[in-house]
Design an enzyme around this catalytic site. Structure first.
Site, PDB file in Angstrom:
ATOM      1  N   ASP A 164     -11.129   2.370   3.465  1.00 35.53           N
ATOM      2  CA  ASP A 164     -11.455   0.945   3.323  1.00 35.53           C
ATOM      3  C   ASP A 164     -12.963   0.745   3.149  1.00 35.53           C
ATOM      4  O   ASP A 164     -13.407  -0.341   2.769  1.00 35.53           O
ATOM      5  CB  ASP A 164     -10.985   0.159   4.563  1.00 35.53           C
ATOM      6  CG  ASP A 164      -9.678  -0.589   4.317  1.00 35.53           C
ATOM      7  OD1 ASP A 164      -9.314  -0.759   3.132  1.00 35.53           O
ATOM      8  OD2 ASP A 164      -9.037  -0.996   5.300  1.00 35.53           O
TER       9      ASP A 164
ATOM     10  N   GLN B 296      -5.109  -1.777   9.373  1.00 38.46           N
ATOM     11  CA  GLN B 296      -4.870  -3.064   8.717  1.00 38.46           C
ATOM     12  C   GLN B 296      -5.500  -4.195   9.536  1.00 38.46           C
ATOM     13  O   GLN B 296      -5.276  -4.300  10.736  1.00 38.46           O
ATOM     14  CB  GLN B 296      -3.352  -3.285   8.554  1.00 38.46           C
ATOM     15  CG  GLN B 296      -2.993  -4.534   7.781  1.00 38.46           C
ATOM     16  CD  GLN B 296      -3.489  -4.520   6.342  1.00 38.46           C
ATOM     17  OE1 GLN B 296      -3.383  -3.516   5.643  1.00 38.46           O
ATOM     18  NE2 GLN B 296      -4.047  -5.639   5.891  1.00 38.46           N
TER      19      GLN B 296
ATOM     20  N   LYS C 139       0.846  -1.204   0.000  1.00 40.15           N
ATOM     21  CA  LYS C 139       0.000   0.000   0.000  1.00 40.15           C
ATOM     22  C   LYS C 139       0.882   1.255   0.000  1.00 40.15           C
ATOM     23  O   LYS C 139       0.621   2.220  -0.714  1.00 40.15           O
ATOM     24  CB  LYS C 139      -0.936  -0.011   1.217  1.00 40.15           C
ATOM     25  CG  LYS C 139      -2.050  -1.041   1.068  1.00 40.15           C
ATOM     26  CD  LYS C 139      -2.853  -1.273   2.331  1.00 40.15           C
ATOM     27  CE  LYS C 139      -3.796  -2.453   2.107  1.00 40.15           C
ATOM     28  NZ  LYS C 139      -4.534  -2.861   3.306  1.00 40.15           N
TER      29      LYS C 139
END
Ligand code: NAD
Length: 307
Positions: free
Chosen positions: A123, A100, A56
């Site tokens: 997200d 995460q 990422k």
């Protein structure tokens, strides 16, 4: 004559998307003096998570974003993560925040995900964003499902009116992709581990999307001639677990890395029947990163009031 499906290259499409984002970032910097910023919180030292976070960050560098990883100890309590999120929510140079997953057991995942400002929730896991997805309002949508739709659109595959079967009903992939497809006017069937006869649902699908993490789940006889097949699964198969066919097909991987990555679809049997198929690796995987970057750009534009 053996028919060969068109491979949907997530590698190529994601590169196109990253190039487009790079141009937009340059323009944003030039006209507004703003650089989109992404902050990733990594709690603990899960090796797979570390790899994902690194890719990422690499993606951010490629398109010219500011990016940072906040590493927290694996024993960190929920309150510490919430404090960090509060700080990030209020930072002007950070437009996208993600935590995460998976998180260590002691952490209250729902509390953490709900603490991210929905405007910065790149997200798309915040209940506000999920609610907006259901009610078809502008929102941030999870990256993998968004990547799947983008792949279909960029290959000019019509979704409207099609029978689409989604195998897998997770919050990360199956459920949101089903909603996106419904919003595009597909007729959607969702299957999961308790589905009694998978084949009766997959065989009629014009578009089949598989996200289970079960290798070889979708066999050749479960797919309709001419179907579009999107394989989301990522399964790492080590040399000792591989069958003879896989050992030969992925010989180089086994020689170089001792393992290979395959999807949930029996690619060698399904590919000759499909009209389009996404490979693993090089399919949905790279699209996920590209769409995360796209979400970060979108969040930055919304926050600074750009269209
Ligand atoms: P998950 O474990 O949360 O969910 C798995 C889903 O598959 C569940 O809905 C379960 O009911 C269903 N399932 C399991 N076995 C089944 C069976 N035998 N028949 C029918 N359904 C079955 O997984 P997830 O997070 O949705 O991820 C699924 C796969 O996709 C994994 O391999 C994961 O690594 C991969 N993935 C890839 C990307 C990417 O960027 N390419 C992103 C996310 C997930």
């Amino acid at each position: 004559m053996i028919k060969i499906a068109r491979l949907i290259s997530g590698t190529r499409i994601s590169q196109d998307i990253k190039n487009e984002i790079t141009e937009e970032v340059k323009e944003m910097k030039r006209t507004k003096g703003i650089v989109p910023g992404l902050s990733v919180i990594l709690v603990g030292d899960n090796p797979a998570s570390k790899v994902y976070v690194r890719s990422k960050q690499k993606g951010c560098e490629e398109v010219g974003f500011k990016s940072e990883t906040i590493r927290m100890d694996k024993s960190a309590p929920t309150e510490d993560v919430l404090k960090e999120l509060d700080r990030l929510n209020n930072r002007e140079d950070i437009h996208g925040i993600l935590v995460q997953l998976p998180l260590p057991e002691q952490i209250d995942k729902a509390k953490v995900l709900e603490a991210i400002y929905p405007e910065k929730d790149v997200d798309g896991f915040h209940p506000v964003n999920i609610g907006k997805l259901v009610t078809q309002q502008k929102c941030l949508v999870p990256a993998t499902p968004l990547g799947i739709i983008e792949m279909l659109k960029r290959e000019n595959i019509v979704i409207k009116g099609k029978n689409v079967t989604v195998v897998g009903h997770s919050e990360i992939v199956g459920k949101p992709v089903s909603l996106l497809l419904l919003n595009e006017w597909a007729t959607v069937t969702i299957c999961h581990i308790e589905t009694r006869d998978l084949k009766i649902h997959t065989i009629d699908a014009d578009i089949l999307i598989v996200a289970t993490g079960v290798s070889y789940l979708i066999k050749g006889d479960m797919v309709k001639e001419g179907a579009v097949v999107i394989d989301v699964g990522i399964n790492r198969i080590t040399k000792d677990k591989a069958n003879q066919e896989l050992l030969e097909w992925r010989k180089e991987d086994f020689e170089n890395k001792g393992a290979t990555l395959i999807g949930d679809v029996d690619f060698l049997r399904v590919e000759p029947k499909a009209s389009y198929i996404s490979p693993v690796p090089g399919g949905v995987g790279p699209m996920t990163i590209a769409m995360l970057l796209s979400n970060t750009l979108k969040a930055a534009k919304n926050i600074v009031g750009m269209k």
